[in-house]
Design a protein around this motif. Structure first.
Motif, PDB file in Angstrom:
ATOM      1  N   UNK A  42       0.067 -35.795  50.474  1.00  0.00           N
ATOM      2  CA  UNK A  42       0.900 -34.602  50.544  1.00  0.00           C
ATOM      3  C   UNK A  42       0.158 -33.395  49.982  1.00  0.00           C
ATOM      4  N   UNK A  43      -0.001 -32.330  50.764  1.00  0.00           N
ATOM      5  CA  UNK A  43      -0.721 -31.150  50.272  1.00  0.00           C
ATOM      6  C   UNK A  43       0.060 -30.437  49.176  1.00  0.00           C
ATOM      7  N   UNK A  44      -0.647 -29.812  48.263  1.00  0.00           N
ATOM      8  CA  UNK A  44      -0.043 -29.171  47.102  1.00  0.00           C
ATOM      9  C   UNK A  44       0.913 -28.045  47.486  1.00  0.00           C
ATOM     10  N   UNK A  45       0.686 -27.431  48.631  1.00  0.00           N
ATOM     11  CA  UNK A  45       1.534 -26.326  49.060  1.00  0.00           C
ATOM     12  C   UNK A  45       2.995 -26.753  49.177  1.00  0.00           C
ATOM     13  N   UNK A  46       3.244 -28.021  49.494  1.00  0.00           N
ATOM     14  CA  UNK A  46       4.622 -28.499  49.637  1.00  0.00           C
ATOM     15  C   UNK A  46       5.359 -28.450  48.306  1.00  0.00           C
ATOM     16  N   UNK A  47       4.696 -28.896  47.250  1.00  0.00           N
ATOM     17  CA  UNK A  47       5.303 -28.878  45.925  1.00  0.00           C
ATOM     18  C   UNK A  47       5.575 -27.452  45.466  1.00  0.00           C
ATOM     19  N   UNK A 193       0.541 -19.990  44.940  1.00  0.00           N
ATOM     20  CA  UNK A 193      -0.361 -20.466  43.893  1.00  0.00           C
ATOM     21  C   UNK A 193       0.120 -20.031  42.520  1.00  0.00           C
ATOM     22  N   UNK A 194       0.657 -18.820  42.407  1.00  0.00           N
ATOM     23  CA  UNK A 194       1.175 -18.335  41.122  1.00  0.00           C
ATOM     24  C   UNK A 194       2.363 -19.157  40.653  1.00  0.00           C
ATOM     25  N   UNK A 195       3.044 -19.803  41.585  1.00  0.00           N
ATOM     26  CA  UNK A 195       4.194 -20.626  41.232  1.00  0.00           C
ATOM     27  C   UNK A 195       3.786 -21.768  40.301  1.00  0.00           C
ATOM     28  N   UNK A 196       2.529 -22.211  40.395  1.00  0.00           N
ATOM     29  CA  UNK A 196       2.065 -23.305  39.552  1.00  0.00           C
ATOM     30  C   UNK A 196       2.037 -22.922  38.083  1.00  0.00           C
ATOM     31  N   UNK A 200       7.355 -26.280  34.944  1.00  0.00           N
ATOM     32  CA  UNK A 200       7.662 -27.460  35.725  1.00  0.00           C
ATOM     33  C   UNK A 200       8.744 -27.144  36.739  1.00  0.00           C
ATOM     34  N   UNK A 201       8.645 -27.807  37.868  1.00  0.00           N
ATOM     35  CA  UNK A 201       9.637 -27.605  38.904  1.00  0.00           C
ATOM     36  C   UNK A 201      10.983 -28.137  38.447  1.00  0.00           C
ATOM     37  N   UNK A 202      12.039 -27.366  38.694  1.00  0.00           N
ATOM     38  CA  UNK A 202      13.392 -27.791  38.358  1.00  0.00           C
ATOM     39  C   UNK A 202      14.105 -28.150  39.656  1.00  0.00           C
ATOM     40  N   UNK A 203      14.465 -29.407  39.789  1.00  0.00           N
ATOM     41  CA  UNK A 203      15.166 -29.823  40.988  1.00  0.00           C
ATOM     42  C   UNK A 203      16.600 -30.164  40.617  1.00  0.00           C
ATOM     43  N   UNK A 204      17.508 -29.279  41.014  1.00  0.00           N
ATOM     44  CA  UNK A 204      18.908 -29.551  40.725  1.00  0.00           C
ATOM     45  C   UNK A 204      19.397 -30.630  41.666  1.00  0.00           C
ATOM     46  N   UNK A 205      20.368 -31.422  41.246  1.00  0.00           N
ATOM     47  CA  UNK A 205      20.834 -32.529  42.079  1.00  0.00           C
ATOM     48  C   UNK A 205      21.713 -32.052  43.217  1.00  0.00           C
ATOM     49  N   UNK A 206      21.145 -31.161  44.088  1.00  0.00           N
ATOM     50  CA  UNK A 206      21.943 -30.725  45.214  1.00  0.00           C
ATOM     51  C   UNK A 206      21.996 -31.865  46.209  1.00  0.00           C
ATOM     52  N   UNK A 207      23.157 -32.081  46.772  1.00  0.00           N
ATOM     53  CA  UNK A 207      23.430 -33.259  47.554  1.00  0.00           C
ATOM     54  C   UNK A 207      22.427 -33.510  48.671  1.00  0.00           C
ATOM     55  N   UNK A 208      22.497 -34.605  49.369  1.00  0.00           N
ATOM     56  CA  UNK A 208      21.455 -34.948  50.351  1.00  0.00           C
ATOM     57  C   UNK A 208      21.871 -34.852  51.792  1.00  0.00           C
TER      58      UNK A 208
END
Length: 230
Positions: A42-47, A193-196, A200-208
């Protein structure tokens, strides 16, 4: 990777950061060259894109909750948030669409254009549909080979008819401005790139958004919720 993607690489390698465009180091850092090199992780751009979108969603939802601003409801809004995180949804699109990593940068540019033109706020109710629509359109513009709308609809967890409507609405929303010049592409790469450095990435538990298909996990048994507007 299509010819247009390869042209992006060629153009970027001839420009320096001082010109406002991305140099080859940033390009490699984001993982936009990995498919060309035969690296399939998985390329870093996705994260980074997932993190940026997730923070935008949280910021906008807080803004809507604490002010008198009312969101513009469109066909991209679901009745309830999907259950899958933005990161997992982006990873899923990349895995099954087989589009080049550059498509996700272009899709981000298209989303920005759409949101600016329509004054829509990016929220948990619309981010998934905006993502699958913008990535699909970007793949058609950037890559030589791409799937049809029915396939992208299955990947995104919506019906083909709905994705067709979303595509038309999106294209008119950006006035069919699909061309992306090198400077704009580079600017968005630097923004990602500045997002890095933003923590840390915050992933809220938004439904699926679940999709019934042969490759799905055993929990993927239902489709996305209906939209508010049709």
């Amino acid at each position: 990777m299509g010819l247009n993607s390869m042209q992006f690489i060629s153009d970027m390698e001839t420009l320096s950061p001082d010109s406002g465009s991305m140099d080859s180091d940033i390009y490699r850092t984001l993982g936009l060259e990995e498919l060309r090199k035969g690296v399939f992780r998985s390329p870093r751009v996705l994260m980074l894109l997932s993190s940026l979108l997730d923070r935008s969603v949280q910021k906008n939802e807080m803004l809507l909750e604490t002010t008198q601003i009312k969101d513009v409801v469109t066909i991209f809004h679901g009745l309830r948030p999907p259950t899958v995180s933005i990161r997992n949804y982006v990873d899923r699109i990349f895995k099954y669409s087989a589009c080049s990593p550059s498509c996700f940068v272009v899709a981000h540019i298209y989303m920005d254009r759409f949101l600016q033109q329509t004054d829509i706020h990016l929220t948990a109710l619309n981010v998934h549909r905006l993502l699958i629509t913008s990535v699909m359109i970007a793949a058609k513009f950037v890559d030589d080979a791409f799937f049809n709308n029915a396939y992208y609809a299955k990947v995104g967890g919506v019906s083909t008819e709905e994705l067709n409507r979303l595509e038309v609405k999106f294209l008119f929303g950006i006035d069919f401005r699909l061309q992306v010049n090198v400077n704009t592409f580079g600017k968005h790469c630097y923004e990602l790139e500045k997002e890095s450095a933003g923590g840390l990435q915050i992933e809220r538990p938004i439904q699926a958004c679940r999709i019934k298909e042969n490759w799905s996990s055993k929990d993927d048994s239902t489709a996305c919720s209906s939209t508010i507007a049709r």
